[in-house]
Design an enzyme around this catalytic site. Structure first.
Site, PDB file in Angstrom:
ATOM      1  N   TYR A  77      25.402  70.016  79.195  1.00  0.00           N
ATOM      2  CA  TYR A  77      24.751  68.880  78.509  1.00  0.00           C
ATOM      3  C   TYR A  77      23.396  69.306  77.955  1.00  0.00           C
ATOM      4  CZ  TYR A  77      22.746  64.209  77.700  1.00  0.00           C
ATOM      5  OH  TYR A  77      22.149  63.094  77.127  1.00  0.00           O
ATOM      6  N   GLY A 124      13.941  59.742  77.420  1.00  0.00           N
ATOM      7  CA  GLY A 124      13.831  60.187  78.804  1.00  0.00           C
ATOM      8  C   GLY A 124      14.975  59.569  79.585  1.00  0.00           C
TER       9      GLY A 124
END
Ligand SMILES: NC(=O)c1ccc[n+]([C@@H]2O[C@H](COP(=O)([O-])OP(=O)(O)OC[C@H]3O[C@@H](n4cnc5c(N)ncnc54)[C@H](O)[C@@H]3O)[C@@H](O)[C@H]2O)c1
Length: 252
Positions: free
Chosen positions: A148, A179
């Site tokens: 990822y 975030g």
């Protein structure tokens, strides 16, 4: 000199991928609220939102081809290139099947949409804005999140290359690095961390929220407002940037 560029997207055609997800659905709502004409796509059959919707599986070759043809028909001025999946594994256990799935959506399909939109904007002389969804995970590796993180680093790199290639055409390309944002993706992330780090369900999500300097997880609308900014003329002199929307996590 004061130059109060408009935030409204009236007359702009906006495309959102991953539109059913937390951040995608919020982007659809925000673009529409700013007067944009919104086209939305995701893998599921139906979508409830202010957009013309088509379902495509971007991991499927035919689905991806149909989606890029649709992009050429829509002729978007604004692209929110957002569809992605998450999975976990270190280099010891993240296998090539996981690589194919994650790179298949997060990079291959992402790139195909980026390319189709770029070609359409150039062919039609549109001074468009392309907004790619990166991640704080794209700025540094994580022991348990090998693939990822790599896909999101690729998003940042393609954003820079595309921005330079398209600048002569007055097309801007930027990325947003969220975030931790409270979306359906976090059900998957939390369950995976529970397995990999032997935590209780909900524990990881609580911990990451508390660790954010602002003290809480972001809301999808926090990302969608940044997307409106990047879509409109307020950001007319910005291209090749990756903007953090992370409550200060960049310094953690
Ligand atoms: N939520 C976070 O904390 C966070 C943090 C950093 C980056 N991001 C990024 O933001 C973006 C949006 O994330 P989100 O949290 O809203 O996730 P989400 O899971 O809520 O939404 C992602 C969407 O992508 C769609 N999708 C997945 N596979 C697909 C396929 N094969 N074909 C078509 N569509 C497919 C899903 O159906 C889903 O609706 C992603 O690029 C993600 O990587 C999210």
């Amino acid at each position: 000199m004061l130059n109060a560029a408009p935030t409204d997207l009236t007359g702009k055609t906006c495309l959102v991928t991953g539109a059913v997800g937390g951040i995608g659905a919020s982007a659809v709502a925000h673009f529409a609220a700013q007067g944009g004409t919104v086209y939305a796509t995701d893998i599921v059959p139906r979508f409830n939102g202010p957009a013309t919707y088509r379902a495509f599986d971007l991991l499927d070759a035919a689905g991806l081809e149909q989606c890029t043809q649709w992009v050429a028909e829509i002729k978007p001025d604004v692209v929110f290139n957002n569809a992605a999946i998450f999975d976990m594994g270190s280099v010891l256990d993240a296998d090539l099947d996981q690589y194919d799935r994650l790179f298949g959506i997060n990079v291959r399909a992402f790139y195909a949409v980026l390319q189709a939109a770029s070609k359409s904007m150039v062919a039609n002389g549109q001074h468009g804005s392309i907004i790619n969804l990166a991640s704080q995970a794209g700025h540094r590796g994580e022991a348990l999140v090998a693939h990822y993180c790599a896909t999101k680093a690729a998003v940042i790199s393609y954003t820079q290359s595309a921005a330079l290639a398209l600048a002569p055409h007055k097309i801007r390309v930027n990325a947003i690095s969220p975030g931790v944002i409270d979306t359906p993706m976090w059900a998957t992330v939390d369950a995976l961390f529970a397995k990999f780090e032997d935590k209780e369900l909900g524990q990881k999500k609580r911990e990451v929220g508390e660790a954010v300097p602002l003290g809480y997880m972001g809301d999808p609308s926090d990302v969608a407002r940044a997307a409106v900014f990047l879509a409109c003329d307020q950001s007319a002199y910005m291209t090749a940037q990756t903007i953090g929307v992370d409550g200060g996590t960049v310094l953690r």
